[in-house]
Scaffold this active site. Sequence first.
Site, PDB file in Angstrom:
ATOM      1  CB  CYS A  13      -5.132   3.158  10.280  1.00  0.00           C
ATOM      2  SG  CYS A  13      -5.442   3.601   8.561  1.00  0.00           S
ATOM      3  CB  CYS A  37      -2.352   0.279  11.281  1.00  0.00           C
ATOM      4  SG  CYS A  37      -0.964  -0.277  10.265  1.00  0.00           S
ATOM      5  CB  CYS A  87       0.958  -5.308   9.375  1.00  0.00           C
ATOM      6  SG  CYS A  87       2.115  -4.853   8.097  1.00  0.00           S
ATOM      7  CB  CYS A 129       1.969   3.759   6.944  1.00  0.00           C
ATOM      8  SG  CYS A 129       0.506   4.051   5.917  1.00  0.00           S
ATOM      9  CB  CYS A 189       1.112 -10.239   3.246  1.00  0.00           C
ATOM     10  SG  CYS A 189       0.588  -8.572   3.706  1.00  0.00           S
ATOM     11  CD  GLU A 245       6.599  -6.417  10.356  1.00  0.00           C
ATOM     12  OE1 GLU A 245       5.530  -7.048  10.257  1.00  0.00           O
ATOM     13  OE2 GLU A 245       6.835  -5.642  11.298  1.00  0.00           O
TER      14      GLU A 245
END
Length: 344
Positions: free
Chosen positions: A115, A118, A329, A111, A104, A91
């Site tokens: 976290c 997230c 996100c 990832c 962005c 994205e």
Amino acid sequence: MKVPLLGKTLSELQTIVHDLDMPRFTAKQIASWLYEKKVGSIDDMTNLSVKNRERLKEDYEVGANAPVHEMRSVDGTVKYLFRTPEGDYIESVYIPDEDRATLCVSSQVGCKMNCKFCMTGKQGYTNSLTATQILNQIYSVPERDTLTNVVFMGMGEPFDNLDAVLRALEILTADYGYAWSPKRITVSTVGLRKGLERFLEESDCHLAVSLHSPFPAQRQELMPAEKAFSITEIIEILRRYDFSKQRRLSFEYIVFKGVNDSLIYAKELIKLLRGLDCRINLIRFHAIPNVDLEGTDMDSMIAFRDYLTRHGIFATIRASRGEDIFAACGMLSTAKQQAEKKKE
């Protein structure tokens, strides 16, 4: 499969033209067509001879790919979905704001940092993007010529893919590339130590560190990376560098209701950051599925900001954007991947 030219540095283009027995100056011409004129095809590089264009096309292509999907918010924010050659999704988000237009961008598919707050972390890690794939997000959005800023705050941890990120930053800031000032670019990180030190030595772009709690134990609950890359260690590294001139240091602080929004946290932040030339960006939390966190109210955020400001730390409240279009996100790419799995 042809090799993309997008994402190549000038020295790499010089090697390519040398290997193809073209004049050395051709490399600068190709760089200009890519990064200044942003052509879509080698055929558009009209100051290269027809013979050289044909020779180049045998093994190379521009390598730009348009987004496969977009979602537009009532506030003007646009979320773009790109597909990688492996069939994964990433994205990018275009954010217009008065005289600024920020994009962005993502640096990885998924990832490793996981976290708690997230959505990208919930996907797990699939792959790191190449410099081509990073730059393509900038190259291929319709608003590319209006952009004033780029932030590496999308999917992934930039310092976990630092070689590709630094290559993209070189092209964005080099005279032969986009020729942007480093002040137009911000890279966000949870604080991977080796990546942090190397970034600070090899780039002049702005730095944003994900903080979210001044208390290490609580930060580890929110961000497992704290265990390996403690916030106190990160700050000790940052104290060695001068942020009083061109480069800006900021800390990202998502404010969660009943978790980190009381003035106790503001007081501890002041102690932690004392003596650093920095700012704190307070961020509203966008809820994600199956996570027991919620954003705090605006009055609490204002009180938090004002307390920091009164005690010498410049703080801002980042405006919430795109809440009607999978704002968090990783939400859009996750939805797309899940939809495709259902079709299988």
